[in-house]
Design a protein around this motif. Structure first.
Motif, PDB file in Angstrom:
ATOM      1  N   GLY A 575      23.926   7.201  31.338  1.00  0.00           N
ATOM      2  CA  GLY A 575      23.026   8.572  30.731  1.00  0.00           C
ATOM      3  C   GLY A 575      23.807   8.956  29.397  1.00  0.00           C
ATOM      4  N   LEU A 576      23.523   9.862  28.834  1.00  0.00           N
ATOM      5  CA  LEU A 576      23.962  10.429  27.788  1.00  0.00           C
ATOM      6  C   LEU A 576      25.391  11.623  28.149  1.00  0.00           C
ATOM      7  CD1 LEU A 576      20.983  12.105  25.636  1.00  0.00           C
ATOM      8  CD2 LEU A 576      22.535   9.909  24.867  1.00  0.00           C
ATOM      9  N   ASP A 577      25.501  11.536  29.387  1.00  0.00           N
ATOM     10  CA  ASP A 577      26.714  12.090  29.991  1.00  0.00           C
ATOM     11  C   ASP A 577      27.807  11.328  30.272  1.00  0.00           C
ATOM     12  OD1 ASP A 577      25.418  11.000  31.979  1.00  0.00           O
ATOM     13  OD2 ASP A 577      25.727  12.749  33.329  1.00  0.00           O
ATOM     14  N   GLY A 578      27.589   9.812  29.971  1.00  0.00           N
ATOM     15  CA  GLY A 578      28.530   9.163  30.269  1.00  0.00           C
ATOM     16  C   GLY A 578      28.683   8.500  31.663  1.00  0.00           C
ATOM     17  N   GLU A 579      27.670   8.963  32.568  1.00  0.00           N
ATOM     18  CA  GLU A 579      27.519   8.407  33.929  1.00  0.00           C
ATOM     19  C   GLU A 579      26.539   7.379  34.107  1.00  0.00           C
ATOM     20  OE1 GLU A 579      30.117   9.189  36.141  1.00  0.00           O
ATOM     21  OE2 GLU A 579      31.111  10.238  34.351  1.00  0.00           O
ATOM     22  N   ILE A 580      26.560   6.700  35.270  1.00  0.00           N
ATOM     23  CA  ILE A 580      25.728   5.549  35.639  1.00  0.00           C
ATOM     24  C   ILE A 580      25.049   5.935  36.574  1.00  0.00           C
ATOM     25  CG2 ILE A 580      25.529   3.394  36.502  1.00  0.00           C
ATOM     26  CD1 ILE A 580      28.693   3.072  35.809  1.00  0.00           C
ATOM     27  N   TYR A 581      23.528   5.832  36.449  1.00  0.00           N
ATOM     28  CA  TYR A 581      22.348   6.130  37.101  1.00  0.00           C
ATOM     29  C   TYR A 581      21.500   5.215  37.569  1.00  0.00           C
ATOM     30  CZ  TYR A 581      24.006  10.814  35.790  1.00  0.00           C
ATOM     31  OH  TYR A 581      24.857  11.893  35.406  1.00  0.00           O
ATOM     32  N   GLU A 582      21.049   5.283  38.880  1.00  0.00           N
ATOM     33  CA  GLU A 582      20.265   4.263  39.419  1.00  0.00           C
ATOM     34  C   GLU A 582      18.515   4.730  39.622  1.00  0.00           C
ATOM     35  OE1 GLU A 582      22.119   1.524  42.706  1.00  0.00           O
ATOM     36  OE2 GLU A 582      22.775   3.460  43.088  1.00  0.00           O
ATOM     37  N   SER A 583      17.777   3.548  39.450  1.00  0.00           N
ATOM     38  CA  SER A 583      16.426   4.244  39.362  1.00  0.00           C
ATOM     39  C   SER A 583      16.031   4.794  40.791  1.00  0.00           C
ATOM     40  CB  SER A 583      15.594   3.069  39.246  1.00  0.00           C
ATOM     41  OG  SER A 583      15.648   1.848  40.306  1.00  0.00           O
ATOM     42  N   ASP A 647      20.275  19.105  44.617  1.00  0.00           N
ATOM     43  CA  ASP A 647      21.117  17.691  44.519  1.00  0.00           C
ATOM     44  C   ASP A 647      21.223  17.240  43.599  1.00  0.00           C
ATOM     45  OD1 ASP A 647      18.575  17.331  44.696  1.00  0.00           O
ATOM     46  OD2 ASP A 647      18.308  15.848  46.319  1.00  0.00           O
ATOM     47  N   ALA A 648      20.837  17.464  42.372  1.00  0.00           N
ATOM     48  CA  ALA A 648      20.863  16.647  41.182  1.00  0.00           C
ATOM     49  C   ALA A 648      22.133  16.571  40.416  1.00  0.00           C
ATOM     50  CB  ALA A 648      19.810  17.336  40.188  1.00  0.00           C
ATOM     51  N   LYS A 649      22.553  15.739  39.801  1.00  0.00           N
ATOM     52  CA  LYS A 649      23.821  15.788  39.189  1.00  0.00           C
ATOM     53  C   LYS A 649      23.677  15.459  37.765  1.00  0.00           C
ATOM     54  CE  LYS A 649      26.066  13.136  43.069  1.00  0.00           C
ATOM     55  NZ  LYS A 649      24.978  13.252  43.939  1.00  0.00           N
ATOM     56  N   TYR A 650      22.684  15.064  37.241  1.00  0.00           N
ATOM     57  CA  TYR A 650      22.458  15.096  35.639  1.00  0.00           C
ATOM     58  C   TYR A 650      22.045  16.267  35.185  1.00  0.00           C
ATOM     59  CZ  TYR A 650      20.993  13.364  31.070  1.00  0.00           C
ATOM     60  OH  TYR A 650      20.997  13.454  29.713  1.00  0.00           O
ATOM     61  N   ARG A 651      22.643  16.867  33.963  1.00  0.00           N
ATOM     62  CA  ARG A 651      22.302  18.090  33.669  1.00  0.00           C
ATOM     63  C   ARG A 651      21.638  17.905  32.260  1.00  0.00           C
ATOM     64  NH1 ARG A 651      23.662  22.992  34.854  1.00  0.00           N
ATOM     65  NH2 ARG A 651      25.167  22.486  36.378  1.00  0.00           N
ATOM     66  N   LEU A 652      20.438  18.478  32.195  1.00  0.00           N
ATOM     67  CA  LEU A 652      19.713  18.155  30.917  1.00  0.00           C
ATOM     68  C   LEU A 652      20.486  18.767  29.777  1.00  0.00           C
ATOM     69  CD1 LEU A 652      16.032  18.917  31.954  1.00  0.00           C
ATOM     70  CD2 LEU A 652      16.839  16.678  31.500  1.00  0.00           C
ATOM     71  N   ARG A 653      20.282  17.945  28.485  1.00  0.00           N
ATOM     72  CA  ARG A 653      20.858  18.574  27.447  1.00  0.00           C
ATOM     73  C   ARG A 653      19.956  19.786  26.827  1.00  0.00           C
ATOM     74  NH1 ARG A 653      24.376  15.700  28.673  1.00  0.00           N
ATOM     75  NH2 ARG A 653      25.603  14.362  27.069  1.00  0.00           N
ATOM     76  N   GLU A 654      19.101  19.786  27.047  1.00  0.00           N
ATOM     77  CA  GLU A 654      18.007  20.968  26.782  1.00  0.00           C
ATOM     78  C   GLU A 654      17.882  21.841  28.092  1.00  0.00           C
ATOM     79  OE1 GLU A 654      16.598  23.726  25.591  1.00  0.00           O
ATOM     80  OE2 GLU A 654      16.375  22.510  24.021  1.00  0.00           O
ATOM     81  N   PRO A 655      18.455  22.823  28.342  1.00  0.00           N
ATOM     82  CA  PRO A 655      18.514  23.804  29.524  1.00  0.00           C
ATOM     83  C   PRO A 655      17.029  24.355  29.950  1.00  0.00           C
ATOM     84  CG  PRO A 655      20.485  24.524  28.106  1.00  0.00           C
ATOM     85  CD  PRO A 655      19.403  23.437  27.188  1.00  0.00           C
ATOM     86  N   ARG A 656      16.295  24.493  28.566  1.00  0.00           N
ATOM     87  CA  ARG A 656      14.910  25.076  28.933  1.00  0.00           C
ATOM     88  C   ARG A 656      13.945  23.855  29.574  1.00  0.00           C
ATOM     89  NH1 ARG A 656      14.106  27.765  23.243  1.00  0.00           N
ATOM     90  NH2 ARG A 656      14.932  25.757  22.802  1.00  0.00           N
ATOM     91  N   GLY A 657      14.433  22.717  29.323  1.00  0.00           N
ATOM     92  CA  GLY A 657      13.286  21.448  29.830  1.00  0.00           C
ATOM     93  C   GLY A 657      12.614  21.076  28.419  1.00  0.00           C
ATOM     94  N   TYR A 658      11.366  20.349  28.707  1.00  0.00           N
ATOM     95  CA  TYR A 658      10.459  19.963  27.744  1.00  0.00           C
ATOM     96  C   TYR A 658       9.083  20.049  28.384  1.00  0.00           C
ATOM     97  CZ  TYR A 658      14.990  17.467  26.447  1.00  0.00           C
ATOM     98  OH  TYR A 658      16.199  17.194  26.053  1.00  0.00           O
ATOM     99  N   PRO A 659       8.805  21.585  27.943  1.00  0.00           N
ATOM    100  CA  PRO A 659       7.144  22.012  28.338  1.00  0.00           C
ATOM    101  C   PRO A 659       6.323  21.151  27.570  1.00  0.00           C
ATOM    102  CG  PRO A 659       8.755  23.917  27.688  1.00  0.00           C
ATOM    103  CD  PRO A 659       9.352  22.580  27.155  1.00  0.00           C
ATOM    104  N   ALA A 660       6.382  20.633  26.501  1.00  0.00           N
ATOM    105  CA  ALA A 660       5.449  19.771  25.831  1.00  0.00           C
ATOM    106  C   ALA A 660       5.268  18.210  26.460  1.00  0.00           C
ATOM    107  CB  ALA A 660       5.639  19.468  24.116  1.00  0.00           C
ATOM    108  N   LEU A 661       6.343  17.742  27.216  1.00  0.00           N
ATOM    109  CA  LEU A 661       6.290  16.437  27.772  1.00  0.00           C
ATOM    110  C   LEU A 661       4.699  16.057  28.283  1.00  0.00           C
ATOM    111  CD1 LEU A 661       8.457  14.536  28.373  1.00  0.00           C
ATOM    112  CD2 LEU A 661       8.144  15.111  30.794  1.00  0.00           C
ATOM    113  N   ILE A 662       4.184  14.994  27.686  1.00  0.00           N
ATOM    114  CA  ILE A 662       2.842  14.510  28.008  1.00  0.00           C
ATOM    115  C   ILE A 662       2.472  14.705  29.565  1.00  0.00           C
ATOM    116  CG2 ILE A 662       1.183  12.961  28.160  1.00  0.00           C
ATOM    117  CD1 ILE A 662       1.894  12.285  25.283  1.00  0.00           C
ATOM    118  N   GLY A 663       3.404  14.172  30.344  1.00  0.00           N
ATOM    119  CA  GLY A 663       2.954  14.022  31.730  1.00  0.00           C
ATOM    120  C   GLY A 663       3.477  12.761  32.435  1.00  0.00           C
ATOM    121  N   ALA A 664       2.993  12.355  33.509  1.00  0.00           N
ATOM    122  CA  ALA A 664       3.388  11.253  34.224  1.00  0.00           C
ATOM    123  C   ALA A 664       2.395  10.003  34.317  1.00  0.00           C
ATOM    124  CB  ALA A 664       3.645  11.604  35.686  1.00  0.00           C
TER     125      ALA A 664
END
Length: 694
Positions: A575-583, A647-664
Motif C-alpha cells: 500500500g501507499l503506507d509502505g506495508e503489505i496487504y492481502e486480499s 480493527d483496521a490498520k491501513y489509514r486512508l490518506r484522505e481522512p474524510r473518505g471518498y463520498p463520490a465513490l461510485i459504489g461496489a
C-alpha cells in the motif's frame, strides 16, 4: 566406422530408449500401495520391505534478481539451516525413532511392520541466480520491520532452474529461494503457494521447489523450512505430479482422489490431488486464495534451533473410509482429526437458500452509490434453469452481461455474443429494454477469464469495432465493459511508459474503443474491470501483466465511465503506507482503492507519475462467497466516509473518505441470487443512503 564410434552410437541408441522412460518415471525410486482398490505411488522405499533406499540430492539455493532493481533475494545464507534441518538430519517426529522428515512421513503413512527406510544423502550444493523480468514477479517491503518478500512466477523459476541444471542423472533436485511466494500458470492472480514439486516436463528430473523464510514481514506467519517441508511432504505423497496440471483429472499424472472438501468451515472443493488445485496447499492450511499460505506448524529442535515443519495430510486422509492407521496427519497427529469429506452438493443447498429468500425492493428513485454486478444468466450453474435479466434483484443499478468473447472462427479482434442457454434473443432484448425503462444501466462485458484476446494489427481494429457495434445495436446495450485478463493485455518487453504505450494490442484497443465512442455518441459508456495485478500491481513493478491497464486508463481518461478493480483476483500488494496487504480484508480494499484514487509511480520508480482517477470514476470489486457481506460493508463504509473500523490498520490518506465513490461491483449477480441475496439485500440499501446517514 571405428569400434569407438560404434560404441558411442550404441550408447546413443540406448539413451534414446531410456530417456523417455526416465521422463515418465522421474529420477527418484518409487513404490506403489493399493488402497480402496486403487494403486497409489509414493516416493522412496516401501516401509514394509526391509532395506534402505538412498536418494542422491542436489541442493540448489537460488538468488533472485529483479529487473530494474538492485535488490537481490539470496538463499545461499540459508543453506546451513536447511542442511541441519529435519529434511536431512534425523529427529524424532510424531513418536517415531529419529528419522528424516520424508522417511518419518512414510512410516507414519504405513506404520504396520515398517522396517524399510528412505534416506536423502548429504547433498551436493549448487547455487544459481535467476533474473526475474518485470512481468514475472516483484518485491514487497514492510516499512515497519524492514522485511522484504518476493512474489514470483513458479513456472518461470522452474523453467530457468532446469535450463541451468539440464539433467541430474538420478538425483532429487531440492531447490529453494529466500522469502518468496509463488503464483501459478504465469498469472499473478493464481496466487499464492510455497512452491511446487514433481517431475520437470523438460528434463524428467524429480524436484522440489520451495522457499526458506527468515526475517520476513510480520504478515508472513510461516517460518524457516516450513514451506520447503510442505512441498517435500507433498512430493513423497505424489512424486509423479506434473505442475502443468492445475486441475487434477484421472488422466493427469500422479495420484488422483475423490474431490475433497477444503476444511470444516469451508464448503469449497479443495481438489482431486495432493494439496489444493493451483495452490498445492495442504488440507491443514487455512488460506486458500490470493494470500500468503498459513497453517500451524510442528516445532522440533535440531542442532539447537527450533525448526517449523509443515503438517501434511497422510495419504489415506484423502480416501474417506479407507483405514490404514488411526491418525490422518503428520507430524502433528491431531492436526487432522477425521478423514476428508466429499465436496458438498452446492446446487441443492443454494437452491434451497434461494427459494426461501426474496430480493428486497429498492426504495427511492435510485441509489446514492451504485450496486454493479455481472450477470451470466444461469440460475443454478451450467445446464440448469436459465436466470433472466428481468428477474434480477431491483437492488442492482448497473448490470454487466458476461461475456462477448473472441470468435474462434473469425480474424483476431472479432467478438461474438450469444444469450445464455434457454434465453431467446428476443427475450433478452425485451429484458434489457425493461431494465433500461426502470433507470438501470445494462452493458456488455467483453472478454472474461480464460479468454485470450489480441488486437495486434491496426488492420484488425475495424473488425473489432464492427463486431462489438453489431452486438450493442442488436440487443440495446448502453456501453462496453473491458474484462481482458492476463495474458490478453500483457505489456511487451520495453513498453515502460504508460502515457506512450508501444504494445500493439493495447494501442489498438484504445483506438478501437475511441471509434466505438465516436460511433455511438457521448452517452456511450466504457468501464474497465482490471485484475489486481493489472492496476495496483503496477505499483510494485511495471511490465507484462503488472500495470497493463494503466495505459488504457490514460488513453481513455476523457471518455471513461468508471473502473472497478477486481480486489479478489490479486496477490499480496504494497500500500501507499509502505506495508503489505492481502486480499479479503478491509485494509486491502482500502489500500488498493487508494492506489487507484491517489496515483503512484509505476514500478515504484521516480518518473512519470500515474495521477489516479477521481472518485466518481472508481468502484470497488468484490467476489461473492469469498468476501463476506460484513467485510464488504465495512470496506465500503470506510472508503466512503473515512470512519476507520476498530480493527483496521491501513489509514486512508484522505481522512474524510471518498463520498463520490461510485459504489461496489460483484462477480456475480447469479451467485448472489443462489446465496439468497445476502449481498444485494445488505449492500444495496447501504449504498442507497448518503454518507451522512452512515
Amino acid at each position: 566406422m571405428t569400434l569407438a564410434t560404434k560404441i558411442r552410437l550404441l550408447w546413443f541408441c540406448v539413451l534414446l530408449l531410456l530417456v523417455p522412460r526416465v521422463w515418465a518415471q522421474g529420477t527418484v525410486p518409487t513404490f506403489q500401495r493399493t488402497l480402496g482398490g486403487n494403486a497409489y505411488t509414493m516416493a522412496g522405499h516401501d516401509p514394509a520391505v526391509a532395506g534402505t533406499t538412498t536418494v542422491p540430492v542436489l541442493l540448489v539455493p537460488i538468488t533472485l534478481t529483479f529487473e530494474g532493481h538492485s535488490e537481490r533475494m539470496s538463499a545461499e545464507a540459508d543453506v546451513a539451516r536447511v542442511l541441519e534441518s529435519p529434511i536431512f538430519k534425523p529427529v524424532a517426529l510424531g513418536g517415531s525413532a529419529p528419522m528424516q522428515y520424508g522417511d518419518a512421513l512414510l512410516h507414519a503413512t504405513f506404520p504396520q511392520g515398517a522396517v524399510g527406510h528412505t534416506v536423502l544423502e548429504k547433498p551436493e550444493v549448487q547455487p544459481i541466480t535467476i533474473d526475474i523480468p518485470a512481468g514475472n514477479g516483484y518485491l514487497l517491503h514492510s516499512r515497519k520491520n524492514g522485511g522484504a518478500f518476493a512474489v514470483v512466477d513458479s513456472e518461470y523459476v522452474q523453467k530457468d532452474l532446469f535450463r541451468q541444471i539440464p539433467w541430474t542423472a538420478g538425483k532429487l533436485i531440492v531447490a529453494f529461494t529466500h522469502n518468496t511466494t509463488y503464483f501459478a500458470d504465469a498469472d499473478a492472480t493464481v496466487c499464492c503457494t510455497w512452491g511446487t514439486h514433481g517431475i520437470d516436463w523438460a528434463t524428467g528430473d524429480s524436484f522440489v521447489l520451495g522457499t526458506y523464510i527468515a526475517n520476513a514481514p510480520a504478515i508472513v506467519t510461516d517460518r524457516d523450512v516450513q514451506p520447503l517441508t510442505q512441498q517435500l511432504g507433498e512430493y513423497f505423497n505424489d512424486p509423479k505430479h506434473d505442475p502443468r496440471y492445475y486441475f487434477k483429472t484421472q488422466d493427469a499424472p500422479g495420484n488422483f482422489f475423490p474431490p475433497w472438501r477444503m476444511g470444516e468451515q469451508d464448503e469449497k472443493c479443495g481438489g482431486s490431488g495432493v494439496g489444493t488445485n493451483y495452490f498445492l496447499l495442504e488440507p491443514t492450511n487455512t488460506n486458500a486464495k490470493n494470500g500468503f499460505p498459513a497453517s500451524p506448524a510442528f516445532t522440533v529442535k535440531a542442532g539447537g534451533f527450533a525448526y517449523h515443519l509443515q503438517n501434511v495430510a497422510l495419504l489415506h486422509w484423502y480416501l474417506n473410509g479407507v483405514v490404514v492407521s488411526g491418525t490422518f496427519s503428520f507430524p502433528d497427529t491431531a492436526a487432522l482429526k477425521s478423514p476428508a469429506e466429499p465436496c458438498m452438493n452446492r446446487r441443492e443447498r443454494e437452491a434451497t437458500r434461494a427459494e426461501t429468500a426474496s430480493a428486497l425492493p429498492q426504495s427511492g428513485a435510485g441509489n446514492e452509490h451504485k450496486l454493479i454486478g455481472y450477470w451470466t444468466g444461469s440460475r443454478f450453474g451450467e445446464g440448469s434453469e436459465p436466470f433472466r435479466l428481468k428477474d434480477v434483484s431491483p437492488q442492482w443499478d448497473v448490470i454487466l452481461a458476461a461475456f462477448a468473447s473472441p470468435d474462434p472462427h473469425a480474424p483476431d479482434g472479432v467478438l461474438r455474443y450469444e444469450p445464455p442457454p434457454g434465453i431467446a434473443p428476443d427475450e433478452l432484448k425485451a429484458d434489457i429494454a425493461l431494465l433500461k425503462s426502470q433507470g438501470k444501466t445494462v452493458m456488455i462485458s467483453l472478454g472474461g477469464g480464460g479468454q485470450y484476446f489480441k488486437l495486434n494489427k491496426a488492420s484488425e481494429i475495424p473488425g473489432f469495432v464492427s463486431s462489438v457495434a453489431a452486438v450493442i445495436s442488436e440487443y440495446g446495450f448502453e456501453g462496453v465493459d473491458i474484462d481482458f485478463e492476463t495474458p490478453s493485455l500483457a505489456l511487451d518487453p520495453g513498453d515502460t511508459d504508460f502515457k506512450h504505450p508501444t504494445t500493439p494490442s493495447v494501442v489498438n484497443l484504445i483506438a478501437g474503443l475511441r471509434e466505438l465512442r465516436e460511433k455511438f455518441g457521448p452517452g456511450f459508456k466504457i468501464s474497465l474491470v482490471p485484475e489486481g495485478s493489472q492496476i495496483p500491481g503496477g505499483y510494485a513493478t511495471y511490465g507484462g501483466q503488472f500495470g497493463s491497464y494503466l495505459p488504457l486508463i490514460w488513453g481513455l481518461k476523457d471518455i471513461l465511465t468508471f473502473v472497478d478493480v477486481q480486489d479478489y483476483n490479486t496477490p499480496p500488494m504494497d500500500g501507499l503506507d509502505g506495508e503489505i496487504y492481502e486480499s479479503n480484508s478491509v485494509d486491502y480494499h482500502a489500500a488498493m482503492t487508494e492506489l487507484l484514487l491517489r496515483g503512484f509511480y509505476p514500478g515504484g520508480k521516480k518518473g512519470e507519475f500515474f495521477p489516479g482517477l477521481p472518485a466518481d470514476k472508481v468502484a470497488v470489486g468484490f467476489l461473492t462467497d469469498y468476501n463476506t457481506p460484513e467485510v464488504v460493508d465495512e470496506a465500503m463504509r470506510y472508503l466512503v466516509t473515512g470512519k476507520m473500523p476498530a480493527d483496521a490498520k491501513y489509514r486512508l490518506r484522505e481522512p474524510r473518505g471518498y463520498p463520490a465513490l461510485i459504489g461496489a461491483m460483484f462477480w456475480t449477480i447469479d451467485d448472489d441470487r443462489r446465496e439468497g441475496f445476502r449481498y444485494s439485500n445488505r449492500i444495496g440499501p447501504e449504498l442507497q443512503s448518503s454518507p451522512a446517514q452512515r
